[in-house]
Design a protein around this motif. Structure first.
Motif, mmCIF file in Angstrom:
data_model
loop_
_atom_site.group_PDB
_atom_site.id
_atom_site.type_symbol
_atom_site.label_atom_id
_atom_site.label_comp_id
_atom_site.label_asym_id
_atom_site.label_seq_id
_atom_site.Cartn_x
_atom_site.Cartn_y
_atom_site.Cartn_z
ATOM 1 N N GLY A 255 -8.422 -2.968 -2.649
ATOM 2 C CA GLY A 255 -8.971 -2.456 -1.403
ATOM 3 C C GLY A 255 -8.447 -1.057 -1.148
ATOM 4 O O GLY A 255 -7.668 -0.509 -1.929
ATOM 5 N N LYS A 256 -8.900 -0.481 -0.019
ATOM 6 C CA LYS A 256 -8.523 0.902 0.285
ATOM 7 C C LYS A 256 -8.460 1.099 1.792
ATOM 8 O O LYS A 256 -9.262 0.530 2.547
ATOM 9 C CB LYS A 256 -9.542 1.874 -0.317
ATOM 10 C CG LYS A 256 -9.144 3.355 -0.257
ATOM 11 C CD LYS A 256 -10.106 4.185 -1.067
ATOM 12 C CE LYS A 256 -9.726 5.658 -1.061
ATOM 13 N NZ LYS A 256 -8.436 5.926 -1.741
ATOM 14 N N ILE B 107 -3.251 -2.099 -2.277
ATOM 15 C CA ILE B 107 -4.246 -1.424 -1.446
ATOM 16 C C ILE B 107 -4.081 0.078 -1.623
ATOM 17 O O ILE B 107 -2.984 0.621 -1.432
ATOM 18 C CB ILE B 107 -4.070 -1.799 0.048
ATOM 19 C CG1 ILE B 107 -4.047 -3.326 0.224
ATOM 20 C CG2 ILE B 107 -5.162 -1.157 0.884
ATOM 21 C CD1 ILE B 107 -5.298 -4.031 -0.200
ATOM 22 N N THR C 264 0.843 -1.184 0.000
ATOM 23 C CA THR C 264 0.000 0.000 0.000
ATOM 24 C C THR C 264 0.878 1.233 0.000
ATOM 25 O O THR C 264 2.100 1.144 0.105
ATOM 26 C CB THR C 264 -0.972 -0.013 1.195
ATOM 27 O OG1 THR C 264 -1.913 1.071 1.050
ATOM 28 C CG2 THR C 264 -0.237 0.127 2.522
#
Length: 294
Positions: free
Chosen positions: A222-223, A195, A150
């Motif tokens: 995703g986040k 992410i 991420t």
């Protein structure tokens, strides 16, 4: 992992609220959201929270420790590993070597806590410094414990001296779009999920929805979230639709029925092997989303 919710590690009330947020992962934050004077208290709160949460039906729980340059990482790990977090988020990671270094430390702490070697995964924040961004290609599939990549914009803006990461229209400026793109490419090279970073205006849910849809379109799975209100928006955006699932199932079925071929036709459209790979990945995400919602 669709939604990963940051919760301050020094707030027992907020940590317990996070468990009911619907997030796939609750990230107990010992770093940015905790003042320097509260670090020790946050470790104690986090350890107690982990012990209690593990006694019930909890989502995945990760802990964001303080980065290596602070000298606080070892104390953070000593406090939380015995509580069996599912993962450790490593901020300001400067490359794959930092993941290997953290993995070695975790191996020692797991042994001391009586945990099986490799139990705890690692999720690095890879773009929070210029050096970290330039080392994005150093994350490889064979890195121990790596479970995804991420990125972050706020710390990067401070590192390079940018007044803001976004322009007057709320869009990331060039350097930060580069960081976002490098995270996607690095995740693909490492064969890991990508992410997306946080959306800091937690009241602007319509704008969050747009950013989530763009991220999902581009390949993020995703986040990160900073408020429970963001979680339903993120989960919805990163859960494959029924129509997308049906199309993916049709592609997989067509290839399975056609034998060893490179191309199949469905309703007058051509689909080749890259389409099959995308379909398989989407179905895997759909299964994970159903599992998280169960």
């Amino acid at each position: 992992m669709r939604s990963l919710l940051f919760v301050p590690g020094d707030s027992d009330k907020k940590l317990k609220k996070g468990l009911g947020s619907g997030a796939d992962v609750v990230i107990v934050d010992l770093e940015d959201s905790v003042a320097p004077a509260n670090k020790k208290a946050a470790r104690d709160t986090a350890a107690a929270f982990l012990a209690e949460a593990r006694a019930g039906d909890a989502p995945l729980i990760y802990v964001r420790v303080n980065d290596f340059s602070t000298g606080l990482t070892d104390d953070d790990l000593a406090a939380v590993v015995a509580g069996r977090p599912d993962g450790i988020m490593l901020p300001k990671s400067t490359g794959g070597g930092d993941v290997a270094r953290l993995s070695t430390k975790l191996r020692v702490h797991e042994a001391e806590a009586g945990l099986q070697d490799g139990t705890i995964r690692i999720l690095p924040l890879i773009t929070e410094t210029g050096a970290g961004l330039l080392a994005a290609g150093s994350y490889t599939p064979d890195l121990p414990r790596l479970c995804g990549l991420t990125w972050g914009a706020e710390d990067l803006s401070a590192d390079i001296g940018a007044r803001s990461a976004r322009d007057e229209n709320g869009r990331f400026t060039d350097v930060f779009r580069l960081a976002r793109s490098m995270t996607l490419l690095a995740a693909a090279a490492a064969e890991m999920p990508a992410i997306d970073t946080v959306f800091v205006d937690f009241r602007a849910l319509d704008a969050l929805k747009i950013e989530c849809e763009e991220a999902e379109r581009d390949g993020f799975t995703g986040k990160l979230a900073i408020h429970p209100a963001q979680v339903p928006v993120i989960n919805a955006a990163f859960t494959p639709s029924a129509e997308a699932v049906a199309e993916a199932e049709a592609i997989v079925a067509a290839f399975a029925g056609a034998g060893d071929v490179g191309v199949v036709g469905i309703d007058g459209k051509m689909f080749d092997r890259p389409h099959l790979r995308r379909a398989e990945r989407l179905l895997a995400r759909a299964r994970a989303a159903r599992h998280a919602a169960a």
